[in-house]
Design an enzyme around this catalytic site. Structure first.
Site, PDB file in Angstrom:
ATOM      1  N   HIS A 104      42.224 -46.242  23.779  1.00 43.99           N
ATOM      2  CA  HIS A 104      42.925 -47.724  24.022  1.00 43.99           C
ATOM      3  C   HIS A 104      42.359 -48.341  25.151  1.00 43.99           C
ATOM      4  CE1 HIS A 104      46.070 -44.828  22.409  1.00 43.99           C
ATOM      5  NE2 HIS A 104      46.432 -45.765  21.681  1.00 43.99           N
ATOM      6  N   ASP A 206      21.787  -4.902  31.404  1.00 39.92           N
ATOM      7  CA  ASP A 206      21.261  -4.090  30.268  1.00 39.92           C
ATOM      8  C   ASP A 206      19.532  -3.977  30.022  1.00 39.92           C
ATOM      9  OD1 ASP A 206      20.593  -2.682  27.726  1.00 39.92           O
ATOM     10  OD2 ASP A 206      22.937  -3.436  27.024  1.00 39.92           O
ATOM     11  N   HIS A 209      17.989  -2.094  26.886  1.00 42.27           N
ATOM     12  CA  HIS A 209      17.630  -2.805  25.699  1.00 42.27           C
ATOM     13  C   HIS A 209      16.384  -3.581  25.630  1.00 42.27           C
ATOM     14  CE1 HIS A 209      18.285  -6.639  27.173  1.00 42.27           C
ATOM     15  NE2 HIS A 209      17.989  -7.295  25.933  1.00 42.27           N
ATOM     16  N   HIS A 214      13.188  -5.885  22.337  1.00 45.09           N
ATOM     17  CA  HIS A 214      12.333  -7.086  22.670  1.00 45.09           C
ATOM     18  C   HIS A 214      10.793  -6.358  22.461  1.00 45.09           C
ATOM     19  CE1 HIS A 214      15.633  -9.513  23.507  1.00 45.09           C
ATOM     20  NE2 HIS A 214      16.044  -8.957  24.821  1.00 45.09           N
ATOM     21  N   ASP A 352      18.097 -11.223  20.253  1.00 42.33           N
ATOM     22  CA  ASP A 352      19.515 -10.759  20.781  1.00 42.33           C
ATOM     23  C   ASP A 352      20.749 -11.051  19.918  1.00 42.33           C
ATOM     24  OD1 ASP A 352      18.668  -9.265  23.333  1.00 42.33           O
ATOM     25  OD2 ASP A 352      18.402 -11.212  24.242  1.00 42.33           O
TER      26      ASP A 352
END
Lengths: 423, 182
Positions: A104, A206, A209, A214, A352
């Protein structure tokens, strides 16, 4: 409705219920008790350097407009027109004296003030009190080393207190050299079908991992081989849910580009002088500021927000940052290596997504959901280390940070007000 | 290099063959099409108010951002050389590349091919549009839709890609990652 938190997180035993990754009631309570209360990251000062510059983002699922007003002060508001709730600013960034709603035509100044309403005299008979309908500001806004944060909760402790010992760890990312850091232009934005806590805990602690998830990127030469390094390092929980992964002091985790490795070596004396003796003991490389800002400066120098979009979806918004004082060729190498490692196509990051997606989706199964997740690595092999300013694991791999992250999560979810929170 | 119907046909066939190599996951053969000096670049789109927008009144026109594509010194989804693309392929060969293990099933659709001469008589500029459909796992589906601007260099009987700019139309990518080539 307030979901019952009893038994969802058992940090003493390292067990976490899978219900917290999938149940809508728990997610709604997270929006209320975590995202509407905690300090959340908005943007970096270098994104909005000039008066009138703005950046649009989200705090939880609330759209937020961060603006530097004509006088140079940074403010943040719900990016929502007060009239009918339309999303006010539709651009990601730019410069504004005023912004006008597309519905508006209500117009707001860069201080959030409602300055113009069409048909104010004829249709509203001049009776609308404009001052009552300014944009809704955040409750508190502050900056730490160029990182702008805000909270919707007036009772939240000040930012510096909220960060606590995490402040030094942020310095190790953002205040290594005179002038701090600046961001490379542009923000990576993409959708991942996972719960927001999975990337937050991953970046928070982490280390485990890395050498499996990786390994392909490491083998293909996108990083030095982490597994060859074992000079120390530990998982550090500086308190209040914040988490940091560290290597041994002096360890370099850059992408294997000679100019980046040389830059780290050349600047190390200056960095240690600036950060103090703790920098001799640990090199922070990845971390999470509770709840959803994570930072990395190994292989890529990036910080990112995990914006929740329902229990099973996030948007990742990721930036690349560089030391302001770095020479142009180092900044360029950080840009290129940064986006090749982390980002939608990142040779690290792309691996990931599947894991977080599947960890989320399998939680849909009612039977799968009965079985707690295991966060027991190194349980009991952690201690408060005054020299590190936090609870630290005895070994470079541990899930001690996960346990602290989820402990804080459970405390916030259970507490009705800040005063009820355990230290 | 003069643009002729024969040349257009030849370039189209080259681009289709390239797409087939990618969809068949013959990545090392694909890499043979990449020139030593390749720049392979996917900048990012964003939402901006155009200069004539009445939604916004700039405080400082000089700092109004109207360009919706990141520039060469800014962030990009990909910014690659031949060497970095080959490293990405070697990553896929490693047996540990989880984003592609099990692999994506992809289909490249290339259309709207237009040629334009360049200043270098051995090179031609080719514009094209693409849809890259990816399905993976049980029911994942992604559509990457956009345009490409290539500079192709005649090398003996065939061509090599010396420049490729890939512009996706999405601002927030709806795919969880970008693990395929364009």
């Amino acid at each position: 409705m307030v979901a019952e938190m009893q038994g969802l997180v058992n940090s003493e035993r390292g067990l976490v219920s899978r219900r917290i990754f999938i149940e809508p009631d728990i997610y709604q309570q997270e929006l209320e008790r975590i995202f509407a209360r905690c300090w959340l990251f908005l943007c970096h000062q270098s994104q909005i350097p000039n008066p009138g510059d703005y950046f649009t983002t989200y705090m939880g699922e609330d759209p937020v407009l961060v603006m530097r007003d004509s006088g140079g002060s940074v403010n943040a508001f719900l990016n929502v027109c007060r009239h009918r709730g339309n999303r006010l600013c539709r651009a990601e960034s730019g410069n504004a004296a005023t912004i006008t709603c597309a519905y508006h035509g209500w117009t707001f100044g860069n201080t959030g003030k409602l300055v113009a309403v069409p048909n104010l005299q004829d249709a509203y008979f001049g009776e609308l009190d404009l001052d009552q309908w300014n944009l809704i500001p955040v409750a508190q806004l502050d900056d730490y080393k160029g990182m702008i944060f805000a909270t919707f909760d007036p009772d939240a402790p000040p930012l510096r207190e909220y960060l606590g010992e995490m402040a030094w760890y942020l310095d190790s990312f953002f205040d290594r050299r005179e002038g701090g850091v600046e961001v490379v232009g542009g923000v990576h934005k993409w959708v991942v079908p996972c719960n927001w806590k999975l990337p937050a805990e991953n970046f928070g602690g982490d280390a485990y991992h890395v050498s499996w998830s990786h390994l392909s990127a490491i083998r293909a030469g996108f990083a030095g081989d982490f597994r060859l390094r074992n000079t120390g390092g530990s998982l550090v929980s500086p308190g209040q849910g914040h988490c940091v992964i560290t290597l041994g002091g002096g360890d370099i985790a850059e992408a294997p580009e000679p100019e980046l490795v040389a830059y780290e070596q050349d600047t190390r004396p200056e960095v240690v002088a600036r950060l103090g003796p703790r920098a001799e003991q640990v090199s922070p490389i990845v971390g999470t500021v509770f709840p959803n800002l994570s930072i990395i400066r190994s292989t890529s120098h990036s910080f990112r927000v995990w914006h929740p979009k329902g229990p099973g979806e996030i948007e990742i918004w990721a930036w690349i940052f560089v030391d302001k004082a770095a020479p142009p060729q180092v900044k360029e190498a950080l840009r290129v290596n940064g986006l090749r490692g982390f980002g939608p196509s990142g040779t690290f990051e792309q691996d990931d997504m599947d894991n977080w997606q599947e960890c989320t989706h399998t939680s849909r199964g009612v039977v799968s959901r009965r079985y707690d997740l295991n966060m027991q690595m190194g349980l009991g092999h952690e201690e408060y280390r005054p020299d590190l300013g936090g609870l630290a694991s005895d070994y470079r791999l541990s899930e001690s940070n996960h346990r602290q992250f989820y402990r804080r999560w459970a405390d916030l979810m259970a507490a009705e007000q800040w005063q009820d929170l355990p230290a | 290099m003069q643009v002729t119907p024969d040349l257009l046909r030849e370039i189209e066939q080259f681009l289709y063959r390239e797409a087939r190599l990618l969809d068949n996951r013959q990545f090392h053969r694909w890499a043979e099409l990449l020139a030593e000096d390749l720049r392979y670049w996917m900048p990012m789109r964003s939402n901006r108010y155009p200069a004539n927008s009445k939604a916004i009144a700039s405080l400082d026109e000089a700092h109004q951002e109207t360009h919706d594509l990141t520039e060469a010194h800014e962030l990009a989804v990909m910014d690659e050389t031949r060497e970095s693309l080959i490293r990405r392929i070697e990553r896929l060969d490693s047996g540990f590349a989880w984003a592609e293990d099990p692999p994506s099933r992809t289909r490249h659709f290339i259309s709207n091919v237009e040629l334009e001469p360049t200043e270098n008589p051995a090179e031609i500029r080719a514009y094209s549009n693409f849809i890259l459909y990816r399905t993976r796992g049980e029911r994942e589906e992604d559509f990457y839709v956009g345009s490409r601007e290539d500079i192709l260099r005649r090398t003996g009987e065939t061509w090599q890609i010396t420049y490729r700019k890939i512009v996706l139309d999405q601002s927030v990518l709806s795919a969880k990652n970008v693990s395929n080539f364009f």
